[in-house]
Design a protein around this motif. Structure first.
Motif, PDB file in Angstrom:
ATOM      1  N   PRO A 144      29.818  51.623  30.387  1.00 44.32           N
ATOM      2  CA  PRO A 144      29.209  52.432  29.329  1.00 44.32           C
ATOM      3  C   PRO A 144      29.870  53.807  29.255  1.00 44.32           C
ATOM      4  O   PRO A 144      30.452  54.257  30.251  1.00 44.32           O
ATOM      5  CB  PRO A 144      27.751  52.569  29.782  1.00 44.32           C
ATOM      6  CG  PRO A 144      27.749  52.314  31.233  1.00 44.32           C
ATOM      7  CD  PRO A 144      28.962  51.501  31.575  1.00 44.32           C
ATOM      8  N   PRO A 145      29.800  54.498  28.106  1.00 41.15           N
ATOM      9  CA  PRO A 145      30.352  55.862  28.051  1.00 41.15           C
ATOM     10  C   PRO A 145      29.604  56.778  29.018  1.00 41.15           C
ATOM     11  O   PRO A 145      28.408  56.580  29.258  1.00 41.15           O
ATOM     12  CB  PRO A 145      30.076  56.306  26.609  1.00 41.15           C
ATOM     13  CG  PRO A 145      29.708  55.095  25.848  1.00 41.15           C
ATOM     14  CD  PRO A 145      29.193  54.089  26.823  1.00 41.15           C
ATOM     15  N   LYS A 146      30.324  57.770  29.561  1.00 36.43           N
ATOM     16  CA  LYS A 146      29.630  58.815  30.334  1.00 36.43           C
ATOM     17  C   LYS A 146      28.929  59.696  29.321  1.00 36.43           C
ATOM     18  O   LYS A 146      29.472  59.917  28.236  1.00 36.43           O
ATOM     19  CB  LYS A 146      30.638  59.707  31.062  1.00 36.43           C
ATOM     20  CG  LYS A 146      31.449  58.998  32.073  1.00 36.43           C
ATOM     21  CD  LYS A 146      32.449  59.957  32.698  1.00 36.43           C
ATOM     22  CE  LYS A 146      33.341  59.132  33.598  1.00 36.43           C
ATOM     23  NZ  LYS A 146      34.314  59.860  34.333  1.00 36.43           N
ATOM     24  N   ILE A 147      27.758  60.199  29.675  1.00 29.75           N
ATOM     25  CA  ILE A 147      27.058  61.079  28.729  1.00 29.75           C
ATOM     26  C   ILE A 147      26.764  62.413  29.407  1.00 29.75           C
ATOM     27  O   ILE A 147      26.317  62.441  30.552  1.00 29.75           O
ATOM     28  CB  ILE A 147      25.793  60.391  28.153  1.00 29.75           C
ATOM     29  CG1 ILE A 147      25.116  61.281  27.124  1.00 29.75           C
ATOM     30  CG2 ILE A 147      24.825  59.936  29.195  1.00 29.75           C
ATOM     31  CD1 ILE A 147      24.076  60.566  26.251  1.00 29.75           C
ATOM     32  N   TYR A 148      27.101  63.500  28.712  1.00 31.09           N
ATOM     33  CA  TYR A 148      26.888  64.846  29.249  1.00 31.09           C
ATOM     34  C   TYR A 148      25.751  65.521  28.485  1.00 31.09           C
ATOM     35  O   TYR A 148      25.692  65.453  27.254  1.00 31.09           O
ATOM     36  CB  TYR A 148      28.165  65.680  29.111  1.00 31.09           C
ATOM     37  CG  TYR A 148      29.312  65.159  29.959  1.00 31.09           C
ATOM     38  CD1 TYR A 148      29.442  65.528  31.289  1.00 31.09           C
ATOM     39  CD2 TYR A 148      30.245  64.282  29.420  1.00 31.09           C
ATOM     40  CE1 TYR A 148      30.482  65.034  32.074  1.00 31.09           C
ATOM     41  CE2 TYR A 148      31.293  63.784  30.196  1.00 31.09           C
ATOM     42  CZ  TYR A 148      31.402  64.165  31.518  1.00 31.09           C
ATOM     43  OH  TYR A 148      32.431  63.684  32.293  1.00 31.09           O
ATOM     44  N   ALA A 149      24.861  66.193  29.232  1.00 30.67           N
ATOM     45  CA  ALA A 149      23.679  66.842  28.641  1.00 30.67           C
ATOM     46  C   ALA A 149      24.089  67.885  27.600  1.00 30.67           C
ATOM     47  O   ALA A 149      25.187  68.448  27.682  1.00 30.67           O
ATOM     48  CB  ALA A 149      22.865  67.492  29.752  1.00 30.67           C
ATOM     49  N   PRO A 150      23.199  68.145  26.625  1.00 29.63           N
ATOM     50  CA  PRO A 150      23.554  69.066  25.536  1.00 29.63           C
ATOM     51  C   PRO A 150      23.828  70.498  26.008  1.00 29.63           C
ATOM     52  O   PRO A 150      23.146  71.004  26.906  1.00 29.63           O
ATOM     53  CB  PRO A 150      22.318  69.051  24.635  1.00 29.63           C
ATOM     54  CG  PRO A 150      21.388  68.041  25.162  1.00 29.63           C
ATOM     55  CD  PRO A 150      21.861  67.558  26.464  1.00 29.63           C
TER      56      PRO A 150
END
Ligand code: SAM
Length: 235
Positions: A144-150
């Motif tokens: 899955p894509p890595k996701i970075y907090a806003p």
């Protein structure tokens, strides 16, 4: 027809076989009607595993038969995505995961309607991570894509972002997406429903994002995500 797929991150590898977590085991047995001997595909951090199921004492195990590396798309795309309202945002995450985006950096823009912090942000992050996991599983993608907090655009950590940077802009000066020169890694930014503010447009240019057009029509932000990610995944 494709084989039933499992994400193996939540399964336990013990004595050379995988113990499948309760939720996925339930889905395999009750929904996909699998049984001992059924062939299934496991997805794990960039690899695909060919597995055979074993049902024992109410538990579901999987024996590994072979593994192969998942090639993934030829362009490693970092999507810089403004926070959007729920339905558009969830759709955007699904598009990104299905088309094989490498990482998603979330932006809390001046004109983003949702604003999250604290426990609510944590809840949202785990919900978004689940959506990405489910979408990569359905698309048969190994990671899955890595996701970075806003963060705000001013605080965006440029050390994490490739140098080849583009931003979708509704501007007569924007170059068409189809004309841009492609590199192995690229970043593509998409603004919120209310569009980039003038100060964000200026900041994007200062941070090295080149303005790109997605055509003459004004697209919903989630459609812009589908068009841009789809285009990179096909190149
Ligand atoms: N509210 C704005 C308006 O009505 O003019 C539209 C903003 S649009 C829904 C949200 C984002 O999608 C924009 O910030 C931009 O990043 C992207 N976008 C939509 N259509 C685009 C296009 N034709 N070219 C480039 N970017 C586009």
């Amino acid at each position: 027809m494709s084989l039933p797929r499992l994400r193996l991150e939540d399964c336990i590898l013990k004595d050379g076989r995988w113990l499948i977590d309760e939720k996925q085991a339930h889905h395999l047995i009750r929904v996909r009607r699998c049984y001992t001997g059924s062939a299934v595909e496991g997805l794990l951090s960039g690899e695909r595993l060919q597995l055979r199921l074993l049902c024992e004492d109410g538990l579901v195990f999987a024996e590994e038969l072979s593994r192969t590396k998942d090639e993934g798309p030829s362009i490693m795309l970092h999507l810089i995505l403004a926070l959007l309202k729920n339905d558009q945002f969830d759709e955007s995450l699904r598009f990104a995961a299905e088309t094989g985006v490498y990482a998603i950096h979330l932006l809390s823009c001046e004109r983003s309607v949702p604003k999250y912090s604290g426990a609510r942000l944590q809840d949202k992050m785990s919900r978004w991570t689940k959506i990405l996991d489910e979408s990569t599983k359905q698309a048969g993608s190994a990671s899955p894509p890595k996701i970075y907090a806003p963060t705000g655009l001013a605080e965006l950590d440029l050390t994490l972002i490739p140098e080849c940077r583009f931003a979708a802009l509704l501007s007569p000066d924007a170059e068409p997406l189809s004309g841009i020169e492609l590199k192995e890694t690229a970043a593509f930014a998409i603004g919120p429903e209310g569009d980039w503010s003038p100060s964000e447009t200026k900041l994007l240019s200062e941070k090295g994002f080149r303005p790109v057009s997605l055509g003459k029509r004004i697209l919903r932000a989630s459609t812009a995500v589908a068009v841009a990610c789809g285009w990179f995944s096909l190149n």
